[in-house]
Design an enzyme around this catalytic site. Structure first.
Site, mmCIF file in Angstrom:
data_model
loop_
_atom_site.group_PDB
_atom_site.id
_atom_site.type_symbol
_atom_site.label_atom_id
_atom_site.label_comp_id
_atom_site.label_asym_id
_atom_site.label_seq_id
_atom_site.Cartn_x
_atom_site.Cartn_y
_atom_site.Cartn_z
ATOM 1 N N HIS A 146 0.864 -1.168 0.000
ATOM 2 C CA HIS A 146 0.000 0.000 0.000
ATOM 3 C C HIS A 146 0.908 1.228 0.000
ATOM 4 O O HIS A 146 1.930 1.270 0.701
ATOM 5 C CB HIS A 146 -0.940 -0.008 1.202
ATOM 6 C CG HIS A 146 -2.127 -0.905 0.992
ATOM 7 N ND1 HIS A 146 -2.820 -1.484 2.032
ATOM 8 C CD2 HIS A 146 -2.739 -1.322 -0.152
ATOM 9 C CE1 HIS A 146 -3.819 -2.222 1.541
ATOM 10 N NE2 HIS A 146 -3.778 -2.140 0.221
ATOM 11 N N HIS A 164 0.065 4.881 12.936
ATOM 12 C CA HIS A 164 -0.764 4.669 11.743
ATOM 13 C C HIS A 164 -2.162 5.260 11.952
ATOM 14 O O HIS A 164 -3.182 4.615 11.710
ATOM 15 C CB HIS A 164 -0.846 3.182 11.394
ATOM 16 C CG HIS A 164 -1.268 2.922 9.978
ATOM 17 N ND1 HIS A 164 -2.570 2.651 9.630
ATOM 18 C CD2 HIS A 164 -0.559 2.912 8.829
ATOM 19 C CE1 HIS A 164 -2.651 2.460 8.322
ATOM 20 N NE2 HIS A 164 -1.436 2.614 7.814
ATOM 21 N N ASP A 203 1.188 4.153 1.183
ATOM 22 C CA ASP A 203 1.657 4.909 2.350
ATOM 23 C C ASP A 203 2.813 4.223 3.077
ATOM 24 O O ASP A 203 3.343 4.761 4.048
ATOM 25 C CB ASP A 203 0.502 5.179 3.323
ATOM 26 C CG ASP A 203 -0.257 3.931 3.743
ATOM 27 O OD1 ASP A 203 -0.504 3.067 2.891
ATOM 28 O OD2 ASP A 203 -0.618 3.820 4.930
ATOM 29 N N HIS A 204 3.212 3.048 2.578
ATOM 30 C CA HIS A 204 4.322 2.335 3.206
ATOM 31 C C HIS A 204 5.544 2.199 2.296
ATOM 32 O O HIS A 204 6.590 1.741 2.764
ATOM 33 C CB HIS A 204 3.866 0.953 3.675
ATOM 34 C CG HIS A 204 2.870 1.019 4.784
ATOM 35 N ND1 HIS A 204 3.203 0.838 6.105
ATOM 36 C CD2 HIS A 204 1.537 1.293 4.772
ATOM 37 C CE1 HIS A 204 2.119 0.990 6.858
ATOM 38 N NE2 HIS A 204 1.100 1.263 6.067
#
EC number: 3.1.26.11
Length: 304
Positions: free
Chosen positions: A64, A270, A66-67
């Site tokens: 994903h 997170h 955002d990682h």
């Protein structure tokens, strides 16, 4: 031995309210390990004086954006800054294709080797084993294949009691035997037990990084008795239905996980973009696990 983690990003899907997508730097005995690399990681590294040249290991939990969307830019900067030494990249197998495609269409050939170590989200595996630490993957329960990472410090050798060593005039050549637990016999045949000449080193510490996952007890045994547990806590528990749909964890659940796994300390991160302030998430996690802190960007947490 230094064992500490610095938070570079603690937001979930999007950067918001001065929070950046997920990234952390773990310092173990002055070796730096980058864990996830969301958008803006390079800027955060500059802001908090983390030198990219010192990073020889990068861990990507899943694909994903955002990682990992900050990764190609970081690799490019390492290349432009003249890096030559190898880089180990622990990641899902598909990430190599993504990086190769980016480099292909920018006509870039990295001037340093990248050693890929591919993760398996179906079972735990040892991915790094060096003089300081053993790193295992933690299979998690997310919408796509996702692994956390468990960093376990290796037991150090015993420490010499200087005064007693000097009094007996023990040769330096014998120090390694003593550090490994051996007894000492002098020229007259007198035996000195190891415990009288050395003291035990500190108990090894551990850091469990549990990236995106819903509550699932399948990984609890692996992270049991962790010195510091980082666990995602995307939502408050009034959003439990949303957490289940998106395969995330609530702050209340994160506290329960720390309690059930007997963690020494819990670090939550997170955070969903819906939360402008984070105190409610902290308070909720503390209901089940009082020894909880927020993964605040720029803050360094000592693992002890």
């Amino acid at each position: 031995m230094k064992f500490e983690v610095t938070i570079l990003g603690s937001s979930s899907a999007t950067p918001i309210f001065n929070r950046n997508p997920t990234s952390q730097v773990l310092n173990i005995n002055e070796r730096l390990y980058l864990i996830d690399c969301g958008e803006g990681t390079q800027q955060q590294m500059l802001r908090f004086d983390i030198k990219a040249s010192r990073i020889d290991h990068i861990f990507i939990s899943h694909l994903h954006g955002d990682h990992y969307l900050g990764l190609v830019g970081l690799l490019s900067s390492m290349h432009l800054n003249g890096r030559k030494k190898p880089l180990k990249l622990v990641c899902p197998v598909q990430l190599k294709e993504i990086i190769d495609l980016q480099l292909k269409y920018s006509d870039t050939e990295l001037q340093f080797p990248v050693e890929y170590i591919f993760t398996n989200a179906q079972q735990s595996e040892v991915v790094i084993n060096n003089n300081d630490v053993v790193v295992e993957t933690i299979p998690l329960d997310h919408r796509i294949a996702c692994t956390g990472f468990l960093f376990k410090e290796k037991k150090r050798l015993r420490k010499l009691i200087k005064e007693k060593i000097e009094k007996l005039d023990i040769s330096v050549a014998y120090y390694s035997v003593l550090k490994k637990g051996g007894d000492y016999t002098d020229e007259k045949g007198t035996v000195y037990k190891n415990e009288s000449l050395t003291i035990d080193s500190a108990e090894p510490k551990s850091y469990a990084y549990c990236s995106d996952t819903m509550y699932n007890e399948s990984y609890f045994a692996q992270i049991a008795n962790t010195t510091l547990l980082y666990h995602e806590a995307t939502f408050l528990n009034d959003m439990l239905d949303r957490a289940v749909i998106t395969h995330h964890t609530t702050a209340l659940q994160a506290g329960e996980i720390a309690l059930k796994t007997n963690a020494k300390k819990l670090l939550i991160g997170h955070f969903s973009a819906r939360y402008k302030t984070l105190n409610e998430l902290l308070d909720e996690a503390k209901i089940n696990f009082p020894s909880t802190e927020l993964a605040i960007e720029g803050k360094t947490f000592f693992i002890e």
